[in-house]
Design a protein around this motif. Structure first.
Motif, PDB file in Angstrom:
ATOM      1  N   ASP A 253       0.666  -1.212   0.080  1.00  0.00           N
ATOM      2  CA  ASP A 253       0.059  -0.183  -0.045  1.00  0.00           C
ATOM      3  C   ASP A 253       0.978   1.387  -0.181  1.00  0.00           C
ATOM      4  O   ASP A 253       1.673   1.499   0.955  1.00  0.00           O
ATOM      5  CB  ASP A 253      -0.799   0.089   1.372  1.00  0.00           C
ATOM      6  CG  ASP A 253      -1.673   1.040   1.232  1.00  0.00           C
ATOM      7  OD1 ASP A 253      -1.737   1.981   0.466  1.00  0.00           O
ATOM      8  OD2 ASP A 253      -2.774   1.263   2.123  1.00  0.00           O
ATOM      9  N   PRO A 254       0.795   2.151  -1.045  1.00  0.00           N
ATOM     10  CA  PRO A 254       1.710   3.266  -1.053  1.00  0.00           C
ATOM     11  C   PRO A 254       1.285   4.529  -0.319  1.00  0.00           C
ATOM     12  O   PRO A 254       1.852   5.595  -0.563  1.00  0.00           O
ATOM     13  CB  PRO A 254       1.529   3.481  -2.413  1.00  0.00           C
ATOM     14  CG  PRO A 254       0.351   3.196  -2.852  1.00  0.00           C
ATOM     15  CD  PRO A 254      -0.139   2.095  -2.236  1.00  0.00           C
ATOM     16  N   ASP A 255       0.349   4.358   0.615  1.00  0.00           N
ATOM     17  CA  ASP A 255      -0.327   5.523   1.637  1.00  0.00           C
ATOM     18  C   ASP A 255       0.719   6.073   2.209  1.00  0.00           C
ATOM     19  O   ASP A 255       1.524   5.719   2.810  1.00  0.00           O
ATOM     20  CB  ASP A 255      -1.136   4.916   2.520  1.00  0.00           C
ATOM     21  CG  ASP A 255      -1.610   5.964   3.368  1.00  0.00           C
ATOM     22  OD1 ASP A 255      -1.481   7.070   3.221  1.00  0.00           O
ATOM     23  OD2 ASP A 255      -2.486   5.504   4.434  1.00  0.00           O
ATOM     24  N   PRO A 256       1.036   7.653   1.594  1.00  0.00           N
ATOM     25  CA  PRO A 256       2.072   8.356   2.078  1.00  0.00           C
ATOM     26  C   PRO A 256       2.062   8.716   3.472  1.00  0.00           C
ATOM     27  O   PRO A 256       3.204   9.117   4.052  1.00  0.00           O
ATOM     28  CB  PRO A 256       1.815   9.621   1.131  1.00  0.00           C
ATOM     29  CG  PRO A 256       0.351   9.730   0.739  1.00  0.00           C
ATOM     30  CD  PRO A 256      -0.083   8.138   0.696  1.00  0.00           C
ATOM     31  N   GLY A 262       2.898   1.036   7.433  1.00  0.00           N
ATOM     32  CA  GLY A 262       1.535   0.334   7.085  1.00  0.00           C
ATOM     33  C   GLY A 262       1.933  -0.955   6.572  1.00  0.00           C
ATOM     34  O   GLY A 262       1.025  -1.969   6.768  1.00  0.00           O
ATOM     35  N   TRP A 263       3.061  -1.148   5.568  1.00  0.00           N
ATOM     36  CA  TRP A 263       3.361  -2.486   5.325  1.00  0.00           C
ATOM     37  C   TRP A 263       3.798  -3.687   6.428  1.00  0.00           C
ATOM     38  O   TRP A 263       3.363  -4.468   6.416  1.00  0.00           O
ATOM     39  CB  TRP A 263       4.770  -2.442   4.653  1.00  0.00           C
ATOM     40  CG  TRP A 263       4.698  -1.361   3.351  1.00  0.00           C
ATOM     41  CD1 TRP A 263       3.560  -1.137   2.797  1.00  0.00           C
ATOM     42  CD2 TRP A 263       5.699  -0.850   2.852  1.00  0.00           C
ATOM     43  NE1 TRP A 263       3.781  -0.063   1.860  1.00  0.00           N
ATOM     44  CE2 TRP A 263       5.174  -0.040   1.838  1.00  0.00           C
ATOM     45  CE3 TRP A 263       7.167  -0.829   2.884  1.00  0.00           C
ATOM     46  CZ2 TRP A 263       6.001   0.739   1.018  1.00  0.00           C
ATOM     47  CZ3 TRP A 263       7.785  -0.021   2.119  1.00  0.00           C
ATOM     48  CH2 TRP A 263       7.508   0.928   1.262  1.00  0.00           C
ATOM     49  N   ASP A 387      11.808   7.737   6.085  1.00  0.00           N
ATOM     50  CA  ASP A 387      10.744   7.933   4.928  1.00  0.00           C
ATOM     51  C   ASP A 387       9.528   8.454   5.437  1.00  0.00           C
ATOM     52  O   ASP A 387       8.770   9.237   4.927  1.00  0.00           O
ATOM     53  CB  ASP A 387      10.472   6.388   4.433  1.00  0.00           C
ATOM     54  CG  ASP A 387      11.176   6.029   3.250  1.00  0.00           C
ATOM     55  OD1 ASP A 387      12.211   6.794   2.914  1.00  0.00           O
ATOM     56  OD2 ASP A 387      10.950   5.164   2.527  1.00  0.00           O
ATOM     57  N   VAL A 388       9.030   8.154   6.746  1.00  0.00           N
ATOM     58  CA  VAL A 388       7.897   8.766   7.220  1.00  0.00           C
ATOM     59  C   VAL A 388       7.883   8.793   8.679  1.00  0.00           C
ATOM     60  O   VAL A 388       8.382   8.018   9.331  1.00  0.00           O
ATOM     61  CB  VAL A 388       6.831   7.568   6.805  1.00  0.00           C
ATOM     62  CG1 VAL A 388       6.980   6.241   7.358  1.00  0.00           C
ATOM     63  CG2 VAL A 388       5.440   8.541   6.971  1.00  0.00           C
ATOM     64  N   ARG A 389       7.159   9.563   9.311  1.00  0.00           N
ATOM     65  CA  ARG A 389       6.953   9.574  11.005  1.00  0.00           C
ATOM     66  C   ARG A 389       6.171   8.561  11.331  1.00  0.00           C
ATOM     67  O   ARG A 389       5.220   8.135  10.854  1.00  0.00           O
ATOM     68  CB  ARG A 389       6.411  10.972  11.232  1.00  0.00           C
ATOM     69  CG  ARG A 389       6.462  11.419  12.732  1.00  0.00           C
ATOM     70  CD  ARG A 389       5.869  12.731  13.143  1.00  0.00           C
ATOM     71  NE  ARG A 389       6.699  13.836  12.338  1.00  0.00           N
ATOM     72  CZ  ARG A 389       7.872  14.135  12.570  1.00  0.00           C
ATOM     73  NH1 ARG A 389       8.487  13.598  13.804  1.00  0.00           N
ATOM     74  NH2 ARG A 389       8.523  15.235  11.986  1.00  0.00           N
ATOM     75  N   TRP A 390       6.542   7.943  12.459  1.00  0.00           N
ATOM     76  CA  TRP A 390       5.949   6.796  13.182  1.00  0.00           C
ATOM     77  C   TRP A 390       5.368   7.403  14.459  1.00  0.00           C
ATOM     78  O   TRP A 390       5.832   8.148  15.174  1.00  0.00           O
ATOM     79  CB  TRP A 390       6.894   5.599  13.619  1.00  0.00           C
ATOM     80  CG  TRP A 390       7.361   5.053  12.086  1.00  0.00           C
ATOM     81  CD1 TRP A 390       8.172   5.712  11.048  1.00  0.00           C
ATOM     82  CD2 TRP A 390       7.304   3.636  11.904  1.00  0.00           C
ATOM     83  NE1 TRP A 390       8.425   4.416  10.372  1.00  0.00           N
ATOM     84  CE2 TRP A 390       8.013   3.390  10.801  1.00  0.00           C
ATOM     85  CE3 TRP A 390       6.879   2.728  12.465  1.00  0.00           C
ATOM     86  CZ2 TRP A 390       8.149   1.978  10.006  1.00  0.00           C
ATOM     87  CZ3 TRP A 390       7.006   1.384  11.996  1.00  0.00           C
ATOM     88  CH2 TRP A 390       7.636   1.188  10.751  1.00  0.00           C
ATOM     89  N   PRO A 391       4.131   6.904  14.981  1.00  0.00           N
ATOM     90  CA  PRO A 391       3.736   7.383  16.351  1.00  0.00           C
ATOM     91  C   PRO A 391       4.481   6.849  17.375  1.00  0.00           C
ATOM     92  O   PRO A 391       5.159   5.675  17.384  1.00  0.00           O
ATOM     93  CB  PRO A 391       2.054   6.655  16.280  1.00  0.00           C
ATOM     94  CG  PRO A 391       2.451   5.498  15.160  1.00  0.00           C
ATOM     95  CD  PRO A 391       3.139   5.986  14.241  1.00  0.00           C
ATOM     96  N   ALA A 392       4.381   7.823  18.482  1.00  0.00           N
ATOM     97  CA  ALA A 392       5.425   7.424  19.524  1.00  0.00           C
ATOM     98  C   ALA A 392       4.793   7.101  20.770  1.00  0.00           C
ATOM     99  O   ALA A 392       5.590   6.620  21.780  1.00  0.00           O
ATOM    100  CB  ALA A 392       6.090   8.901  19.877  1.00  0.00           C
ATOM    101  N   LYS A 461      -4.482  -1.260  -3.206  1.00  0.00           N
ATOM    102  CA  LYS A 461      -4.177   0.145  -2.970  1.00  0.00           C
ATOM    103  C   LYS A 461      -3.384   0.680  -3.964  1.00  0.00           C
ATOM    104  O   LYS A 461      -3.524   1.887  -4.376  1.00  0.00           O
ATOM    105  CB  LYS A 461      -4.117   0.247  -1.478  1.00  0.00           C
ATOM    106  CG  LYS A 461      -4.812  -0.136  -0.510  1.00  0.00           C
ATOM    107  CD  LYS A 461      -6.059   0.657  -0.549  1.00  0.00           C
ATOM    108  CE  LYS A 461      -6.722   0.386   0.967  1.00  0.00           C
ATOM    109  NZ  LYS A 461      -8.153   1.282   0.741  1.00  0.00           N
ATOM    110  N   MET A 462      -2.141  -0.002  -4.169  1.00  0.00           N
ATOM    111  CA  MET A 462      -1.203   0.522  -5.332  1.00  0.00           C
ATOM    112  C   MET A 462      -1.932   0.584  -6.733  1.00  0.00           C
ATOM    113  O   MET A 462      -1.936   1.643  -7.364  1.00  0.00           O
ATOM    114  CB  MET A 462      -0.055  -0.466  -5.144  1.00  0.00           C
ATOM    115  CG  MET A 462       1.068   0.105  -6.569  1.00  0.00           C
ATOM    116  SD  MET A 462       2.134   1.500  -5.962  1.00  0.00           S
ATOM    117  CE  MET A 462       3.223   0.813  -4.822  1.00  0.00           C
TER     118      MET A 462
END
Length: 532
Positions: A253-256, A262-263, A387-392, A461-462
């Protein structure tokens, strides 16, 4: 991947490198490394890469004629004339020059997969399948293999695959995972330096385009697998004018807003989708001749496996590797690895039997028996976290793990657990690329229905994001990485036809029978002009 594999991804191989199954230098050392690996090339025009100096690098068991070179790229593309690092690149020239139509890039999975190694492993089969239609090329992403690397200085205990994957404690607690995640994030911040901060999908995409320029190609064709499909999709979004025939094999899923995290989360359901294939294999009477039959019925294999993992949670069993016992989480990780290919079912069944036998000492798979090199672990973590922010929130992760363990016992909450990315001290890419349907219609997607790393629902999704740019070939098959590996003759034939002729299905199709042609209402093959 890639998180699927190298977290996964990677890509399917005869024996998966541990770095492919996931999902430091000081400032002074960075400067010395960069200067040593990539000296300036004043002969090149301003802004252009230096000419590549190719040298033989054929590997035992690999194709004859493989060549390697070093490509200088900026550490930070915002400062193209600043410090440079080295990206290792490789090529296998067409053995039929008269049939050559261009250059095909192999994009490895991961994060952490080696394109140079993948070319050595898949180059001969791909050259044969495509009839020499391409020069085949690959690169080691920055941080990987022969490219400039970084290191976090992680202790060996934090570099085992079963540690890099955040498996909760046997009772579901995540206290140890939180402590390890903080420790790894702190170490990477202190030791990783400029190279670590530069390791990301965005940088890999820029490096690929610089490689294209150095090759003198107006367009590249490509075959991306697992995490490599995301790299390929981002490249096609950023540089659509430079894409030829584009194959995305086993997509996430490429959800930005999520990408790698997500993967990872999707792997819970993916394991459930794939496990029945292993259960049917392990209960088949044909296994009796090898002594690998685990149960009389397929439906008995899952409870057997879960009970054994729980028993090993309570009492880990001494293995043939000194000081590394077989634990419940190690058995669960062995399952995740084995689900990538039917070829790995027999070693998993053997490990299960050894774990059940009071007189046996289990022989651990090589992927689990020892720690990854520090540079490999660093490359994996850097891409995931940059690549992306992760919840903390620790409480939120604790709740998510409890819920995921209840819904998906095979993965025991690992895909929902906290990672070092939650405590990453360097800012991730503020604007991950959004994949859209803008661009030429020259993409062919290939996807197994029962993929344990990049599940089918994520691939859809892709497909949705790419719109009319893509066609999807669905295979009624299990495993990760389909073309020339864990797919079907129908899928292989469809991809090969596209790469060699430009023809692809006019609509999404499903290969239901391994020997059948693609099936879909109104489906036909047509010439794909934009990809020529």
């Amino acid at each position: 991947m890639g998180a699927g594999a190298r977290l996964n991804h990677s890509c399917p191989m005869t024996s998966y490198p541990r770095r492919a199954l996931l999902l430091g230098l000081s400032a002074t050392a960075v400067a010395a490394t960069l200067t040593g690996f990539a000296p300036p090339a004043p002969a090149a025009p301003a802004g252009a890469p230096a000419p590549l100096a190719w040298r033989p690098c054929a590997r035992p068991g690999g194709p004859a004629g493989q060549e390697c070179a070093d490509l200088a790229v900026p550490v930070d593309y915002r400062h193209p004339d600043g410090p440079q690092l080295t990206v290792a690149v490789s090529r296998l020239r067409s053995d039929r020059p008269a049939a050559r139509r261009g250059t095909l890039l192999l994009i490895p999975g991961g994060p952490g997969g080696s394109g140079v190694q993948r070319l050595a492993q898949k180059g001969e089969a791909l050259r044969k399948a495509t009839g020499g239609a391409y020069d085949l090329v690959g690169l080691d992403p920055r941080g990987v293999g022969g490219s400039t690397t970084a290191g976090c200085g992680l202790a060996p205990a934090d570099r085992y695959l079963v540690s890099l994957r955040s498996w909760p404690s046997p009772d579901g607690a995540i206290t140890d995972n939180v402590a390890r995640a903080r420790r790894v994030a702190d170490a990477c911040h202190r030791h990783g330096g400029a190279v670590l901060r530069s390791i990301s999908t965005a940088s890999e995409v820029r490096d690929i385009d610089r490689f294209r320029q150095a090759l003198g190609e107006r367009k590249l064709s490509a075959w991306g697998v697992s995490y490599g499909t995301y790299v390929g999709a981002v490249y096609a979004q950023k540089y659509p004018q430079h894409t030829g025939r584009w194959v995305l094999d086993s997509s996430g899923d490429p959800d930005p807003a999520r990408v790698e995290r997500g993967w990872l989360a999707n792997m819970s359901a993916a394991a459930d989708d794939r496990f029945p294939d292993f259960a049917a294999w392990a209960a088949d009477p044909a296994r009796d001749k090898d002594g690998l039959r685990l149960a009389a019925r397929p439906e008995d294999v899952r409870p057997l496996f879960l009970a054994l993992a729980a028993k090993l949670d309570r009492a880990p069993k001494e293995s043939t590797t000194a000081s590394v016992p077989l634990t419940g989480n190690m058995l669960r990780q062995a399952l995740q690895n084995a689900l990538y290919s039917d070829a790995f079912f027999a070693p998993l069944a053997r490990l299960v039997q050894q774990a059940q036998d009071p007189a046996a000492r289990p022989e651990l798979p090589a992927d689990l028996a020892g720690p990854l090199p520090d540079t490999d672990a660093t490359a994996i973590m850097a891409t995931l976290c940059n690549d992306v922010r992760w919840p903390a929130s620790v409480p939120a992760h604790r709740r998510a793990v409890a819920a995921d363990r209840a819904r998906h016992p095979l993965t025991a909450g690992m895909p929902a657990n906290i990672t070092p990315c939650s405590f990453w001290k360097d800012a991730p890419d503020p604007r991950p690329t959004r994949i859209t349907g803008d661009g030429p219609s020259n993409i062919l997607m290939l996807q197994n229905l029962r993929d344990p790393s990049t599940p089918y629902f994520g691939a859809l999704k892709m497909r949705q994001a790419l719109g009319d740019r893509a066609r999807l070939v669905t295979l009624d098959h299990g495993g990760h990485g389909a073309y020339l590996a864990n797919g079907t003759a129908c899928g292989d034939r469809t991809v090969t036809t596209f790469l060699t002729t430009g023809r692809r299905p006019a609509h999404d199709v499903r290969c239901a029978d391994p020997a059948a042609a693609p099936q879909a209402a109104g489906t036909g093959l047509r010439e794909n002009s934009p990809g020529r």
